[in-house]
Design a protein around this motif. Sequence first.
Motif, short mmCIF file in Angstrom:
data_model
loop_
_atom_site.label_atom_id
_atom_site.label_comp_id
_atom_site.label_asym_id
_atom_site.label_seq_id
_atom_site.Cartn_x
_atom_site.Cartn_y
_atom_site.Cartn_z
N ALA A 33 -67.99 54.55 17.37
CA ALA A 33 -68.47 55.81 17.94
C ALA A 33 -67.50 56.96 17.71
O ALA A 33 -67.92 58.11 17.56
N LEU A 34 -66.22 56.66 17.69
CA LEU A 34 -65.20 57.70 17.58
C LEU A 34 -64.67 57.89 16.16
O LEU A 34 -63.88 58.80 15.92
N GLY A 35 -65.07 57.01 15.26
CA GLY A 35 -64.55 57.10 13.89
C GLY A 35 -63.08 56.77 13.84
O GLY A 35 -62.33 57.31 13.02
N ARG A 36 -62.64 55.87 14.70
CA ARG A 36 -61.24 55.44 14.78
C ARG A 36 -61.17 53.94 14.56
O ARG A 36 -62.19 53.25 14.57
N SER A 37 -59.97 53.42 14.42
CA SER A 37 -59.81 51.98 14.24
C SER A 37 -59.78 51.28 15.59
O SER A 37 -59.44 51.87 16.61
N VAL A 38 -60.11 49.99 15.56
CA VAL A 38 -60.03 49.17 16.76
C VAL A 38 -58.59 49.16 17.27
O VAL A 38 -58.34 49.23 18.47
N GLY A 39 -57.64 49.10 16.33
CA GLY A 39 -56.22 49.09 16.70
C GLY A 39 -55.83 50.35 17.47
O GLY A 39 -55.07 50.28 18.44
#
Length: 190
Positions: A33-39
């Motif tokens: 949703a945020l366009g970020r990595s899980v990390g």
Amino acid sequence: MLQSDPNIAHSLGADLRALRKARGLTLQDMANALGRSVGWISQVERDLSEPSITDLRHIAAKLDIAVSTLFRRGAAPAREEGYVVRSGARRPIGSRTAGLVEELLSPDLTDDFEMVHSTFEPHSEIADAVTRPTQEVGYLISGRLELEIAGQTFAIAPGDSFRIRGEPFRWKNPHDAPAVAIWVIAPPVY
């Protein structure tokens, strides 16, 4: 179930984790949703990475909360952290729409429930019914309130309490004085 350890100072990351889990979202859901990595999401939740204001706006939108919910009003002394919320240090929550002002009475959002101080301004009402996957109990301290729960309308006066269990509800304060209530909501939604 969310557990709270009073020996641990709760943080933005802990609140974000609790809200994400209460909504049944995975780290992968948030990352997508945020366009970020899980990390990165994991680091934010463990307070190892600090999100920008823009990130917080996106996170709040995904969690369906006001961004102000993510900020603390006043810091508690170390020995009170996790135990006491002073009246001047309550966190504003919700969006203040429709004349409802809400403040978090719980020290944080990491417990199985949250406690909320709600003020319904005079001549205010919520237009559309709300249905949440929660159990809620309210107690009216002052003023009067009209509640519609599952299609039934109730006149609530000071000293009255009520319960909502995942049913659609609406509220209305058609009176000249504010109505003040304490709500307990499980699981936390703010």
